[in-house]
Design a protein around this motif. Sequence first.
Motif, PDB file in Angstrom:
ATOM      1  N   ALA A 166       1.003  -1.588   0.384  1.00 41.11           N
ATOM      2  CA  ALA A 166       0.125   0.337   0.401  1.00 41.11           C
ATOM      3  C   ALA A 166       0.841   1.554  -0.217  1.00 41.11           C
ATOM      4  CB  ALA A 166      -0.686  -0.412   1.766  1.00 41.11           C
ATOM      5  N   GLN A 167       1.642   1.641   0.428  1.00 43.58           N
ATOM      6  CA  GLN A 167       2.766   2.159   0.745  1.00 43.58           C
ATOM      7  C   GLN A 167       3.485   2.901  -0.633  1.00 43.58           C
ATOM      8  OE1 GLN A 167       3.450   4.643   3.605  1.00 43.58           O
ATOM      9  NE2 GLN A 167       3.864   5.639   1.615  1.00 43.58           N
ATOM     10  N   THR A 168       3.913   1.542  -0.998  1.00 39.63           N
ATOM     11  CA  THR A 168       4.885   1.731  -2.488  1.00 39.63           C
ATOM     12  C   THR A 168       3.196   2.481  -3.302  1.00 39.63           C
ATOM     13  OG1 THR A 168       5.926  -0.294  -2.236  1.00 39.63           O
ATOM     14  CG2 THR A 168       5.378   0.379  -4.316  1.00 39.63           C
ATOM     15  N   GLU A 169       2.107   1.797  -3.306  1.00 36.20           N
ATOM     16  CA  GLU A 169       1.375   2.200  -4.174  1.00 36.20           C
ATOM     17  C   GLU A 169       0.929   3.860  -4.248  1.00 36.20           C
ATOM     18  OE1 GLU A 169      -3.165   2.238  -5.168  1.00 36.20           O
ATOM     19  OE2 GLU A 169      -2.700   0.514  -4.598  1.00 36.20           O
ATOM     20  N   ALA A 170       0.993   3.879  -2.810  1.00 39.70           N
ATOM     21  CA  ALA A 170       0.632   5.661  -2.186  1.00 39.70           C
ATOM     22  C   ALA A 170       1.988   6.644  -3.334  1.00 39.70           C
ATOM     23  CB  ALA A 170       0.595   5.765  -0.998  1.00 39.70           C
ATOM     24  N   ASP A 171       3.130   5.863  -2.878  1.00 43.82           N
ATOM     25  CA  ASP A 171       4.811   6.729  -3.500  1.00 43.82           C
ATOM     26  C   ASP A 171       4.874   7.342  -4.607  1.00 43.82           C
ATOM     27  OD1 ASP A 171       5.160   7.132  -0.459  1.00 43.82           O
ATOM     28  OD2 ASP A 171       7.094   5.321  -1.022  1.00 43.82           O
ATOM     29  N   LEU A 172       4.033   5.863  -5.570  1.00 39.56           N
ATOM     30  CA  LEU A 172       3.869   6.204  -7.151  1.00 39.56           C
ATOM     31  C   LEU A 172       3.203   7.042  -7.590  1.00 39.56           C
ATOM     32  CD1 LEU A 172       5.091   5.246  -9.718  1.00 39.56           C
ATOM     33  CD2 LEU A 172       3.256   3.641  -9.810  1.00 39.56           C
ATOM     34  N   ARG A 173       2.281   6.971  -6.545  1.00 41.51           N
ATOM     35  CA  ARG A 173       0.416   7.794  -6.538  1.00 41.51           C
ATOM     36  C   ARG A 173       1.429   9.339  -7.156  1.00 41.51           C
ATOM     37  NH1 ARG A 173      -4.204   7.117  -8.031  1.00 41.51           N
ATOM     38  NH2 ARG A 173      -4.726   4.006  -7.958  1.00 41.51           N
TER      39      ARG A 173
END
Length: 361
Positions: free
Chosen positions: A51-58
């Motif tokens: 979830a954090q990885t997706e948030a960082d990419l967003r």
Amino acid sequence: MSRVWNFSAGPAALPPVVLERAQRELLDWNGSGASVMEQSHRGKRFIEMAAQTEADLRTLLAIPADYAVLFLQGGATQQFAQIPMNLAGEGDSADYIDSGHWSEKAISEAAPYVRVNVAASGKADNYLRLPARDSWRLDPGAAYVHYTPNETIHGVEFHGIPDVGTVPLVADMSSNILSGPLDVSRFGLIYAGAQKNIGPSGLVVMIIRRDLLQRASRPMARIFRYAEQAANDSMLNTPNTWGWYLAGLTFQWLNALGGLTVMAERNRAKAELLYRTIDGSDGYYRNPIDPSARSRMNIPFTLHDSALDAAFLKESEAAGLLALKGHKALGGMRASLYNAVPLEAVEALTAFMREFTRQHG
């Protein structure tokens, strides 16, 4: 063993700080007492990391809420077939822009699943320039328009997003994703193999407008259907946990640097230095690409005498400059300047090129 300057076209250089952190956490990730590769993808730690990885990419790409982010397997080449399977119905057509080797492969792999219209091609110009936008023969009824913003082999790059009207624009950004800011809202679907600017091979990152997830109408295995992957948070089956983790570290590195505006400036400086060295060599080195289409990521060049190629490669490797041999289709040399390649590496390469010219005449 000391680290070399790595100009590989892919799998490519990774940021040393990412590799060092992965090394530190290899045996004990996140206080778990085990490697991330040994943990369940259903476990709390991994789900939080994903979830954090997706948030960082967003954050990096300012991805709008109406786009899903998927972390898939199989490489970008697999998506050449999956995209028409998911975005086109039986009998539909799709427009493709042919700008080089990877565009050609995308066209070939899509053909069994959609009626391909090659709306423009640079093949007649040996892919030395991009087909002018006013020459594109687009079909307003096409299911989508596919293009490759950067061609790693031929070294051409689109330096803007083409306007294709209301038809969804699909982009294979394997080799230039995260190299600078991007207006994601201009696209229907973006996909990228990880092994150039994201992380290790074996992972594909996809950004897809949510309404397109409902397009698939033909029979296919659930695992190939993007809607199923989105509904299962990219965990319909066991994902590439190591690749996902390293991608997350890379996104953290980019955000810590200041984001993609900073990275774009770094990439501009690197490419300009190498092109300036090539163009200023009085023909000793040559890059034949139309300057308006030159890639920032992949810079092919030749020596004035191909008999010197072997010496150039041997001596450059001895000088700690790795993977400069050009693709077999074109020969010569190629330097790939992805995000993790620092300016110092290009400075070392250009200094070597000047010294090679002095020694070999």
